[in-house]
Design an enzyme around this catalytic site. Structure first.
Site, PDB file in Angstrom:
ATOM      1  N   ARG A   1       0.809  -1.217   0.000  1.00 32.07           N
ATOM      2  CA  ARG A   1       0.000   0.000   0.000  1.00 32.07           C
ATOM      3  C   ARG A   1       0.851   1.280   0.000  1.00 32.07           C
ATOM      4  O   ARG A   1       0.337   2.366  -0.238  1.00 32.07           O
ATOM      5  CB  ARG A   1      -0.939  -0.024   1.222  1.00 32.07           C
ATOM      6  CG  ARG A   1      -2.012  -1.084   1.127  1.00 32.07           C
ATOM      7  CD  ARG A   1      -2.675  -1.372   2.475  1.00 32.07           C
ATOM      8  NE  ARG A   1      -1.882  -2.260   3.318  1.00 32.07           N
ATOM      9  CZ  ARG A   1      -2.259  -2.693   4.519  1.00 32.07           C
ATOM     10  NH1 ARG A   1      -3.418  -2.289   5.032  1.00 32.07           N
ATOM     11  NH2 ARG A   1      -1.482  -3.507   5.221  1.00 32.07           N
TER      12      ARG A   1
ATOM     13  N   TYR B   1      31.941  33.066  -4.695  1.00 27.33           N
ATOM     14  CA  TYR B   1      32.107  31.611  -4.614  1.00 27.33           C
ATOM     15  C   TYR B   1      33.512  31.300  -4.107  1.00 27.33           C
ATOM     16  O   TYR B   1      34.517  31.705  -4.712  1.00 27.33           O
ATOM     17  CB  TYR B   1      31.893  30.937  -5.987  1.00 27.33           C
ATOM     18  CG  TYR B   1      32.281  29.467  -5.924  1.00 27.33           C
ATOM     19  CD1 TYR B   1      31.616  28.596  -5.060  1.00 27.33           C
ATOM     20  CD2 TYR B   1      33.338  28.954  -6.683  1.00 27.33           C
ATOM     21  CE1 TYR B   1      31.986  27.271  -4.952  1.00 27.33           C
ATOM     22  CE2 TYR B   1      33.713  27.617  -6.585  1.00 27.33           C
ATOM     23  CZ  TYR B   1      33.037  26.779  -5.714  1.00 27.33           C
ATOM     24  OH  TYR B   1      33.406  25.474  -5.593  1.00 27.33           O
TER      25      TYR B   1
HETATM   26  C1  UD1 Z   1      -1.371  -6.272  11.626  1.00 30.84           C
HETATM   27  C2  UD1 Z   1      -2.273  -7.104  12.543  1.00 30.84           C
HETATM   28  C3  UD1 Z   1      -3.457  -6.258  12.969  1.00 30.84           C
HETATM   29  C4  UD1 Z   1      -2.962  -4.986  13.663  1.00 30.84           C
HETATM   30  C5  UD1 Z   1      -1.972  -4.218  12.780  1.00 30.84           C
HETATM   31  C6  UD1 Z   1      -1.340  -3.120  13.594  1.00 30.84           C
HETATM   32  C7  UD1 Z   1      -2.080  -9.436  11.808  1.00 30.84           C
HETATM   33  C8  UD1 Z   1      -2.732 -10.550  11.095  1.00 30.84           C
HETATM   34  N1  UD1 Z   1      -2.729  -8.286  11.833  1.00 30.84           N
HETATM   35  O1  UD1 Z   1      -2.120  -5.966  10.460  1.00 30.84           O
HETATM   36  O2  UD1 Z   1      -4.290  -6.998  13.862  1.00 30.84           O
HETATM   37  O3  UD1 Z   1      -4.059  -4.160  13.998  1.00 30.84           O
HETATM   38  O4  UD1 Z   1      -0.938  -5.097  12.315  1.00 30.84           O
HETATM   39  O5  UD1 Z   1      -0.542  -2.293  12.819  1.00 30.84           O
HETATM   40  O6  UD1 Z   1      -1.030  -9.628  12.356  1.00 30.84           O
HETATM   41  N2  UD1 Z   1       5.154  -8.927   7.898  1.00 30.84           N
HETATM   42  C9  UD1 Z   1       6.128  -9.874   7.696  1.00 30.84           C
HETATM   43  N3  UD1 Z   1       5.811 -11.005   7.002  1.00 30.84           N
HETATM   44  C10 UD1 Z   1       4.576 -11.227   6.520  1.00 30.84           C
HETATM   45  C11 UD1 Z   1       3.564 -10.251   6.720  1.00 30.84           C
HETATM   46  C12 UD1 Z   1       3.888  -9.110   7.426  1.00 30.84           C
HETATM   47  O7  UD1 Z   1       7.263  -9.718   8.128  1.00 30.84           O
HETATM   48  O8  UD1 Z   1       4.364 -12.291   5.908  1.00 30.84           O
HETATM   49  C13 UD1 Z   1       5.512  -7.699   8.648  1.00 30.84           C
HETATM   50  C14 UD1 Z   1       5.368  -6.441   7.802  1.00 30.84           C
HETATM   51  O9  UD1 Z   1       6.606  -6.106   7.173  1.00 30.84           O
HETATM   52  C15 UD1 Z   1       4.967  -5.387   8.841  1.00 30.84           C
HETATM   53  C16 UD1 Z   1       4.274  -6.194   9.924  1.00 30.84           C
HETATM   54  O10 UD1 Z   1       4.615  -7.557   9.710  1.00 30.84           O
HETATM   55  O11 UD1 Z   1       6.097  -4.736   9.385  1.00 30.84           O
HETATM   56  C17 UD1 Z   1       2.757  -6.042   9.907  1.00 30.84           C
HETATM   57  O12 UD1 Z   1       2.261  -6.473   8.653  1.00 30.84           O
HETATM   58  P1  UD1 Z   1       1.067  -5.721   7.927  1.00 30.84           P
HETATM   59  O13 UD1 Z   1       0.797  -6.440   6.648  1.00 30.84           O
HETATM   60  O14 UD1 Z   1       1.281  -4.285   7.884  1.00 30.84           O
HETATM   61  O15 UD1 Z   1      -0.142  -6.079   8.945  1.00 30.84           O
HETATM   62  P2  UD1 Z   1      -1.508  -5.285   9.114  1.00 30.84           P
HETATM   63  O16 UD1 Z   1      -2.405  -5.615   7.984  1.00 30.84           O
HETATM   64  O17 UD1 Z   1      -1.245  -3.853   9.369  1.00 30.84           O
HETATM   65 CA    CA Z   2       0.563  -2.623   9.364  1.00 34.36          CA
END
Ligand code: UD1
Ligand code: CA
Length: 459
Positions: free
Chosen positions: A15, A365
């Protein structure tokens, strides 16, 4: 009992619509990942494991040897990401903080409170939560009629009723380390996004009768998860307010704190005055009594006591005590100005040292020069330091007077007390105490103007 930490930083951050991995976007001068890492460090974890995947090497470089790393080759969800850390942690006794790399505003103090709460309640899992005015996009904290947490439901999986819940999951938790990895064996991809959700371990613990809880942040602002550029700008704003407030409490005057931009590692002494639209970046240090007026932009520089910088740009330079700069001056890297120097409007200086009380007031300069004390540069002086291939040095002694519009062709030495005539092109060294004149003699052709049609006599 030992603390461990897992930072999730493998995601792409779709995003954000960026080439740069999400956690490497900057907030107030350092990456989101570094903000998270600094807060985590407040817990002094025995081990910190960062999960990397998307552009892993780039992310690894930011933390270097401060963290251990594990690879998550495919980003199958936050639960899957934590499982990657199993090889480093699974058989250890203690508790593990899990935090997302995209929540740069959570403070070390809040993490410490979370850990303390977790310990004193003897929980197996404790979620860091917050009350959001607009909870859209976050996982929601579902509680039963006894107000006990039963599960976390993601936005995309939430029922209409659950979408009304304002208590959100910040993506930060403390778990009993061993039980975390046991519970993760039970999560599935059975959800709207087809991902392994870390959040599912909460209901797994609840159903197994384990003690779980939530520690609610006082300030929702801390919990902000940055998923797009709108949130990035909000994070920057919150961090800016925090930084500026901190400086004001330490004795720095801001005429317009909403519009003053200071990176997190900038160091400012009391009784500095910052006008609106001042930007201070990187490792800049401002000494006491300095005044930086509207629009001044300083990167990685030291500004001495009592210096006045007026609407100017300064990069990687050292500015001495009581120096005055600007308006509209540009000091490029490796400029050193000693005490009492004056640099005026439309002056550019690069890779040069100016001795005490030396002045370059206008349109000048100075590049690759070493200049003594009490030198005066007339308006329009140019050091010619570049022949298209190589750079050359200019050395100017003490008490030299450089006439206006002098062109100083380097390599060149102008020795103590010498003077160059205005409009000169100086290409040979000037001995001490001499006057150098390098310009054509003026010739007056008397009466010639009478022949011109514009002359009043001819109209
Ligand atoms: C996540 C939480 C949500 C919370 C929110 C808070 C889950 C399922 N959901 O959602 O409940 O409210 O964070 O900000 O956990 N990442 C990895 N590997 C992956 C997927 C993600 O390392 O396979 C890391 C991303 O780089 C990021 C973090 O995990 O730093 C969170 O991932 P993101 O996809 O942003 O989760 P949200 O949809 O925001
Ligand atoms: Ca997030």
């Amino acid at each position: 009992m030992n603390n461990y930490a897992i930072i999730l930083a493998a995601g792409k951050g779709t995003r954000m619509k960026s080439e740069l991995p999400k956690v490497l976007h900057n907030v107030s001068g350092i990456t989101m990942l570094e903000h998270v890492f600094r807060s985590v460090s407040a817990l002094k974890p025995a081990k910190t494991v960062t999960v990397i995947g998307h552009r892993a090497e780039m992310v690894r470089e930011v933390l270097g040897d401060q963290s251990e790393f594990v690879m998550q080759k495919e980003q199958l969800g936050t639960g899957h990401a934590v499982i990657m850390a199993e090889e480093k942690l699974a058989d250890l006794e203690g508790q593990t903080l899990v935090i997302a790399g995209d929540t740069p505003l959570i403070t070390g103090e809040s993490l410490q409170n979370l850990v303390d709460y977790h310990r004193s309640h003897k929980n197996v899992a404790t979620i860091l939560t917050a009350e959001a005015e607009n909870p859209y996009g976050y996982g929601r904290i579902v509680r039963n009629q006894n107000e006990e947490v039963t599960k976390i439901v993601e936005q995309k999986d939430a029922s209409d009723y659950e979408q009304q819940i304002k208590e959100i999951n910040t993506g930060t938790y403390v778990f009993d380390n061993k039980q975390l990895f046991e519970a993760l064996k039970k999560i599935t991809r059975n959800n709207a996004q087809g991902e392994y959700y870390l959040t599912d371990v909460i209901s797994i613990f609840k159903e197994a009768g384990e003690k779980i809880g939530a520690y609610k942040l006082f300030d929702f602002n801390e919990s902000l998860g940055v998923n797009d550029r709108l949130a990035l700008a909000t994070a920057e704003k919150v961090m800016r307010n925090r930084i500026n407030k901190d400086h004001m409490l330490k004795g720095i005057t801001f005429t317009d704190p909403e519009n003053t931009y200071i990176d997190i590692d900038v160091d400012i002494a009391p009784d500095v005055v910052l006008e609106a639209n001042v930007t201070l970046k990187g490792k800049t240090k401002i000494e006491t009594g300095a005044v930086l007026t509207n629009g001044t932009y300083i990167v990685d520089s030291v500004i001495g006591e009592g210096a006045v910088i007026t609407h100017s740009m300064i990069e990687s330079s050292q500015i001495g005590k009581n120096v005055t700069v600007g308006p509209f001056a540009h000091l490029r890297p490796k400029t050193v100005l000693h005490e009492g120097v004056h640099v005026g409007n439309f002056v550019e200086i690069k890779g040069s040292m100016l001795g005490e009380r030396t002045k370059a007031g206008h349109l000048t300069y100075i590049g690759d020069a070493t200049v003594g004390h009490d030198v005066n540069f007339g308006a329009g002086t140019i050091t010619v330091n570049y022949d298209g291939q190589n750079k050359f040095k200019t050395t100017i002694g003490d008490h030299v007077f450089v006439g206006s519009n002098s062109t100083l062709i380097a390599p060149l030495n102008i020795n103590n007390n010498a003077l160059t005539a205005a409009g000169s092109t100086i290409c040979e060294d000037v001995p001490a105490d001499s006057v150098a004149i390098g310009r054509a003699r003026q010739v007056n052709k008397e009466g010639y103007a009478l022949k011109k049609p514009h002359h009043p006599n001819n109209q």
